[in-house]
Design a protein around this motif. Sequence first.
Motif, PDB file in Angstrom:
ATOM      1  N   MET A   1       0.846  -1.170   0.000  1.00 27.09           N
ATOM      2  CA  MET A   1       0.000   0.000   0.000  1.00 27.09           C
ATOM      3  C   MET A   1       0.893   1.235   0.000  1.00 27.09           C
ATOM      4  O   MET A   1       1.890   1.290   0.706  1.00 27.09           O
ATOM      5  N   THR A   2       0.524   2.206  -0.793  1.00 24.89           N
ATOM      6  CA  THR A   2       1.265   3.466  -0.821  1.00 24.89           C
ATOM      7  C   THR A   2       0.756   4.383   0.294  1.00 24.89           C
ATOM      8  O   THR A   2      -0.301   4.131   0.894  1.00 24.89           O
ATOM      9  N   ILE A   9      -7.670   5.166   2.393  1.00 26.88           N
ATOM     10  CA  ILE A   9      -8.292   4.113   3.205  1.00 26.88           C
ATOM     11  C   ILE A   9      -8.735   4.670   4.556  1.00 26.88           C
ATOM     12  O   ILE A   9      -9.842   4.391   5.030  1.00 26.88           O
ATOM     13  N   VAL A  10      -7.882   5.457   5.183  1.00 23.09           N
ATOM     14  CA  VAL A  10      -8.230   6.054   6.476  1.00 23.09           C
ATOM     15  C   VAL A  10      -9.417   6.994   6.308  1.00 23.09           C
ATOM     16  O   VAL A  10     -10.352   6.969   7.116  1.00 23.09           O
ATOM     17  N   LYS A  12     -11.799   6.882   4.077  1.00 23.82           N
ATOM     18  CA  LYS A  12     -13.001   6.061   3.876  1.00 23.82           C
ATOM     19  C   LYS A  12     -13.446   5.458   5.199  1.00 23.82           C
ATOM     20  O   LYS A  12     -14.635   5.462   5.521  1.00 23.82           O
ATOM     21  N   TRP A  13     -12.508   4.944   5.983  1.00 22.03           N
ATOM     22  CA  TRP A  13     -12.852   4.335   7.271  1.00 22.03           C
ATOM     23  C   TRP A  13     -13.492   5.371   8.196  1.00 22.03           C
ATOM     24  O   TRP A  13     -14.500   5.101   8.840  1.00 22.03           O
ATOM     25  N   ILE A  14     -12.887   6.540   8.257  1.00 24.80           N
ATOM     26  CA  ILE A  14     -13.429   7.605   9.118  1.00 24.80           C
ATOM     27  C   ILE A  14     -14.855   7.931   8.709  1.00 24.80           C
ATOM     28  O   ILE A  14     -15.754   8.029   9.547  1.00 24.80           O
ATOM     29  N   ASN A  15     -15.089   8.094   7.426  1.00 22.90           N
ATOM     30  CA  ASN A  15     -16.414   8.489   6.953  1.00 22.90           C
ATOM     31  C   ASN A  15     -17.444   7.366   7.019  1.00 22.90           C
ATOM     32  O   ASN A  15     -18.627   7.629   7.228  1.00 22.90           O
ATOM     33  N   ASP A  16     -17.007   6.115   6.883  1.00 24.41           N
ATOM     34  CA  ASP A  16     -17.943   4.990   6.923  1.00 24.41           C
ATOM     35  C   ASP A  16     -18.157   4.444   8.329  1.00 24.41           C
ATOM     36  O   ASP A  16     -19.273   4.110   8.706  1.00 24.41           O
ATOM     37  N   THR A  17     -17.084   4.357   9.110  1.00 26.35           N
ATOM     38  CA  THR A  17     -17.134   3.707  10.415  1.00 26.35           C
ATOM     39  C   THR A  17     -17.009   4.701  11.561  1.00 26.35           C
ATOM     40  O   THR A  17     -17.702   4.585  12.570  1.00 26.35           O
TER      41      THR A  17
END
Length: 108
Positions: A1-2, A9-10, A12-17
Amino acid sequence: MTIKEAQEIVDKWINDTGVRYFNELTNTAMLMEEVGEVARIMARQYGEQSFKKSDKEVNLADEMADVLFVLICLANQTGIDLTDAFQKNLEKKSIRDADRHKNNEKLL
């Protein structure tokens, strides 16, 4: 992962979870807390301090990942591209420290 992918990814995680980012001051305090947890493990595992019974189940890799996660959160919410920032930082160090460490008697 770059690094860029990690930032995405972070986010997306913050906004979804996570619902939303904590504010910048809260995340800065959380970063200091996570760095402190890494320091605590380092002092006990590599330094002179001994582990307490409650410290035995520590995971240095997990604590370092916590530091990285919160740092990425701060970068995301302040609009910093960590890939670009890191590349520029390495360039600065390469120019500034080209001979500095080679000539440091303490490192020889």
